[in-house]
Design an enzyme around this catalytic site. Structure first.
Site, mmCIF file in Angstrom:
data_model
loop_
_atom_site.group_PDB
_atom_site.id
_atom_site.type_symbol
_atom_site.label_atom_id
_atom_site.label_comp_id
_atom_site.label_asym_id
_atom_site.label_seq_id
_atom_site.Cartn_x
_atom_site.Cartn_y
_atom_site.Cartn_z
ATOM 1 N N HIS A 237 -6.864 -6.036 -0.268
ATOM 2 C CA HIS A 237 -5.774 -5.067 -0.097
ATOM 3 C C HIS A 237 -4.744 -5.594 0.910
ATOM 4 O O HIS A 237 -5.033 -5.656 2.107
ATOM 5 C CB HIS A 237 -6.344 -3.730 0.361
ATOM 6 C CG HIS A 237 -5.342 -2.626 0.338
ATOM 7 N ND1 HIS A 237 -4.732 -2.221 -0.827
ATOM 8 C CD2 HIS A 237 -4.819 -1.851 1.319
ATOM 9 C CE1 HIS A 237 -3.876 -1.245 -0.564
ATOM 10 N NE2 HIS A 237 -3.910 -1.008 0.738
ATOM 11 N N ASP B 128 -13.162 -17.945 -16.212
ATOM 12 C CA ASP B 128 -11.904 -18.683 -16.047
ATOM 13 C C ASP B 128 -12.111 -20.196 -15.961
ATOM 14 O O ASP B 128 -11.172 -20.949 -15.711
ATOM 15 C CB ASP B 128 -11.121 -18.162 -14.834
ATOM 16 C CG ASP B 128 -11.884 -18.289 -13.531
ATOM 17 O OD1 ASP B 128 -12.793 -19.138 -13.435
ATOM 18 O OD2 ASP B 128 -11.570 -17.546 -12.588
ATOM 19 N N ASP C 96 -17.893 -15.315 -13.074
ATOM 20 C CA ASP C 96 -17.086 -16.393 -12.475
ATOM 21 C C ASP C 96 -16.786 -17.499 -13.490
ATOM 22 O O ASP C 96 -15.754 -18.170 -13.417
ATOM 23 C CB ASP C 96 -17.830 -16.974 -11.249
ATOM 24 C CG ASP C 96 -16.905 -17.741 -10.320
ATOM 25 O OD1 ASP C 96 -15.678 -17.646 -10.496
ATOM 26 O OD2 ASP C 96 -17.414 -18.443 -9.421
ATOM 27 N N SER D 103 0.847 -1.200 0.000
ATOM 28 C CA SER D 103 0.000 0.000 0.000
ATOM 29 C C SER D 103 0.887 1.256 0.000
ATOM 30 O O SER D 103 1.691 1.427 -0.916
ATOM 31 C CB SER D 103 -0.941 -0.046 1.203
ATOM 32 O OG SER D 103 -1.960 0.891 1.068
ATOM 33 N N ASP E 106 -15.692 -20.735 -8.537
ATOM 34 C CA ASP E 106 -15.162 -20.770 -7.171
ATOM 35 C C ASP E 106 -15.216 -19.411 -6.497
ATOM 36 O O ASP E 106 -14.614 -19.204 -5.443
ATOM 37 C CB ASP E 106 -13.707 -21.279 -7.195
ATOM 38 C CG ASP E 106 -12.792 -20.390 -8.047
ATOM 39 O OD1 ASP E 106 -13.311 -19.491 -8.731
ATOM 40 O OD2 ASP E 106 -11.571 -20.601 -8.024
ATOM 41 N N ASP F 81 -8.645 -6.126 -4.788
ATOM 42 C CA ASP F 81 -8.239 -5.030 -3.905
ATOM 43 C C ASP F 81 -9.335 -3.972 -3.903
ATOM 44 O O ASP F 81 -9.603 -3.341 -4.929
ATOM 45 C CB ASP F 81 -6.905 -4.436 -4.396
ATOM 46 C CG ASP F 81 -6.295 -3.460 -3.388
ATOM 47 O OD1 ASP F 81 -7.057 -2.700 -2.760
ATOM 48 O OD2 ASP F 81 -5.062 -3.459 -3.253
#
Ligand SMILES: *[C@@H]1O[C@H](CO)[C@@H](O)[C@H](O)[C@H]1NC(C)=O
Ligand SMILES: *[C@@H]1O[C@H](CO)[C@@H](O)[C@H](O)[C@H]1NC(C)=O
Ligand SMILES: *[C@@H]1O[C@H](CO)[C@@H](O)[C@H](O)[C@H]1NC(C)=O
Ligand SMILES: *[C@@H]1O[C@H](CO)[C@@H](O)[C@H](O)[C@H]1NC(C)=O
Ligand SMILES: *[C@@H]1O[C@H](CO)[C@@H](O)[C@H](O)[C@H]1NC(C)=O
Ligand SMILES: *[C@@H]1O[C@H](CO)[C@@H](O)[C@H](O)[C@H]1NC(C)=O
Length: 543
Positions: free
Chosen positions: A452, A268, A265, A196, A272, A412
């Site tokens: 994050h 890919d 979802d 960060s 999950d 994030d």
């Protein structure tokens, strides 16, 4: 051979026994205490030098009135050194140096500097202890001010200068002197790690003082800080306070989260709740629009104004002249941190503090009343002490032999990971260097399922900074972690192709996945348990 080297080095060093060669713990303790008299470092006084045994809980009473860590448990027998370095007539930096007994054998004489988070006035004690466990002489500093607010910057340009880059530089230099003095040995390699604001500090080191560190692990860096402050402010303008027609509650954001999973979802190949390639996900929040007579209470749907808030949230921010400012927020934003900081219905405290305490030096200035896109222009134009950390010419780092490992979580909720892709692309173009060339010294790993710095629903634990004191972290082999991968890259030339991610939930590992180096993609093989690394591969078929 190693024994022989130790003997030779021992013979070359002065007659006084050094802390590392003399295995006697009493001598180590004695020399630690003596440091308060013997250490000579520029503009520096020793506040404290004390032996701390492994397992001892250190407490920090000076943090009573701020949000900094109150305690840490030492993970090695160490010499703890607390230093105060004057950086100007109106500023000073507190540095803590934790030096373990087995620095020479286990630590291979390595030095590790840690970064700060948020407004930067907290020493990352958890990361220091974790570094000690691996044998590093571990260092942290308070960035020139105590506590995690921007108030100390008000009317105090020297403190601000420390915060933006100088404290990192000065603390690193002073701590290196302290480590060399204490062990009476040279440092073999120097490392930096931080997330960060600490990620930004790492990038600052890569851009502006490339000779200070042999290896830099920069995580979720707050690059382009003026853009981030502008984006946070825009979110408040967008949502308004709770109760505004444009505002979404936590439950409504959770509903949006589930909508994104429903829509993206599958991309890919694995259902999950984790998006391997969120760049391919274009959420369509209109799917949640209430029909006639429907309401949130009756149908868990959103009003047109709320749908628009989500639409804007998932769109890039453009400035006064239509210029690109910042990428959109990650599609699968979780409510964990971002909601509390930036889109929970109050003005982003980091951004508002920056404007009040630094840019306008006016506590009556508010995002609600005074922010506009022109504020971002002005902030960029001023670029206080280079806070933007946007330099794309990394040739000095490359030429010095330094290695830069960057990773960023793909969920994030505070600093969109698309900012790191953006920076990487800027470096490629500005240096005219293809990724294969950058690979020599700069590698970027997108980490699916990581929020994050820490936590997440996917394989988020990679052994990075700020992940060190989460539950279960100490049960995971640190040799597979990002830090030690960086070490092997620097010291052995074994460059990382993947980072191992652990799905760490409530302290227990529920699966593992190897995250591939950008621009390769982490691709499901089509068969096999998605929680096993063998079910995935790194592919450059689609880059
Ligand atoms: C914390 O604040 C209280 C009340 O203002 C004060 O008495 C105390 O000395 C402060 N503690 C430290 C460590 O600064
Ligand atoms: C550090 O030194 C400065 C002088 O440069 C002094 O004002 C400050 O009080 C010192 N801080 C501590 C914690 O000793
Ligand atoms: C901020 O906005 C308020 C309300 O519109 C206004 O009175 C004040 O002058 C503004 N402050 C600055 C510094 O522009
Ligand atoms: C970095 O930002 C500054 C100030 O906003 C700007 O002048 C400069 O051109 C930027 N540098 C790069 C490499 O983009
Ligand atoms: C060091 O590099 C060699 C060859 O490049 C490799 O075989 C070996 O496994 C590496 N050692 C470590 C500890 O990574
Ligand atoms: C983790 O703990 C939370 C809170 O105790 C609980 O709600 C959740 O189901 C747990 N998750 C797993 C995977 O055990």
């Amino acid at each position: 051979m190693k024994y022989f080297l130790t003997l030779v080095l021992g013979a070359l060093s002065p007659a006084v026994s050094s802390a590392s060669t003399n295995g006697n713990i009493h001598s180590f303790q004695h020399q630690c205490t003596a440091l308060s008299r013997t250490l000579r470092a520029p503009n520096t006084e020793v506040i404290l030098s004390e032996f701390v045994a492994s397992g001892v809980k250190l407490t920090f009473p000076e943090s009573a009135n701020n949000t900094c860590p109150k305690s840490v448990i030492s993970l090695a027998d160490i010499c703890r050194l607390r230093l105060n370095t004057t950086t100007s007539s109106t500023s000073s930096v507190i540095t803590e140096v934790f030096m373990p007994v087995d620095w020479e054998s286990k630590g291979k004489r390595r030095f590790l500097m840690g970064g700060n988070g948020g407004n930067g006035g907290c020493i990352p004690y958890g990361d220091l202890a974790f570094g000690n466990r691996l044998g590093f002489a571990a260092v942290g500093h308070d960035n020139g001010h105590a506590g995690d607010t921007s108030v100390p910057f008000r009317n105090n340009p020297q403190v601000l200068e420390d915060h933006i880059y100088r404290a990192l530089f000065v603390a690193g230099r002073v701590a290196k002197v302290a480590v060399r003095t204490f062990y009476n040995r040279p440092i073999s390699k120097s490392y930096y790690w931080g997330c960060s604001a600490g990620g930004r500090q790492g990038m600052k080191a890569a851009q502006d003082f490339p000779d200070e560190y042999d290896g830099i692990l920069a995580v979720a860096p707050a690059l382009y800080e003026q853009a981030l402050n502008g984006q946070a402010s825009t979110y408040f303008k967008l949502t308004g306070p709770p109760g505004s027609p444009t505002f979404l509650s936590v439950d409504q954001w959770k509903r949006v989260h589930r909508m994104v999973i429903d829509q993206c979802d599958w991309i890919d190949g694995v259902l999950d709740g984790v998006l391997e390639d969120p760049m391919k996900c274009q959420p369509r929040p209109e799917a949640l629009l209430c029909g006639a007579g429907q309401t949130w209470d009756s149908h868990r749907c959103l009003t047109a104004k709320q749908v628009n808030t989500v639409r804007e949230f998932y769109s890039p921010l453009y400035g006064t002249n239509g210029q690109f400012i910042a990428p959109r927020m990650n599609p699968l934003t979780r409510e964990f941190l971002g909601f509390r900081v930036n889109y929970g219905g109050s003005p982003g405290p980091l951004a508002e503090g920056w404007y009040q305490d630094v840019l306008f030096n006016d506590p009556s200035w508010t995002i609600a009343n005074n922010f506009s896109l022109a504020t971002i222009d002005y902030d960029m134009q001023v670029d206080k002490y280079g806070v933007g950390t946007n330099k794309t010419d990394l040739s000095a780092l490359r030429d010095s032999g330094g290695k830069l490992l960057l990773y960023h979580g793909l969920v994030d909720g505070l600093i969109t990971s698309e900012l790191s892709y953006h920076y990487y692309g800027n470096v490629v173009r500005d240096m005219g260097a293809r990724p294969e060339e950058l690979d020599q010294f700069f590698r970027f790993f997108p980490i699916s399922g990581l929020d994050h710095c820490f936590t997440g629903e996917g394989p988020w634990f990679v052994g990075g900074p700020v992940q060190t004191d989460v539950r279960g972290a100490l049960n995971i082999d640190p040799e597979q972690g990002a830090l030690m991968k960086l070490v092997r890259w620097v010291e052995n030339g074994t460059a990382p192709e993947t980072l191992m991610g652990y799905k760490l939930i409530n302290g227990t590992v529920h699966g593992k996945r190897e995250h591939c180096k950008y621009p390769k993609k982490t691709v499901y093989r089509g068969v096999g348990d998605p929680d096993l690394p063998s079910s995935w591969k790194c592919s450059d078929a689609f880059v």
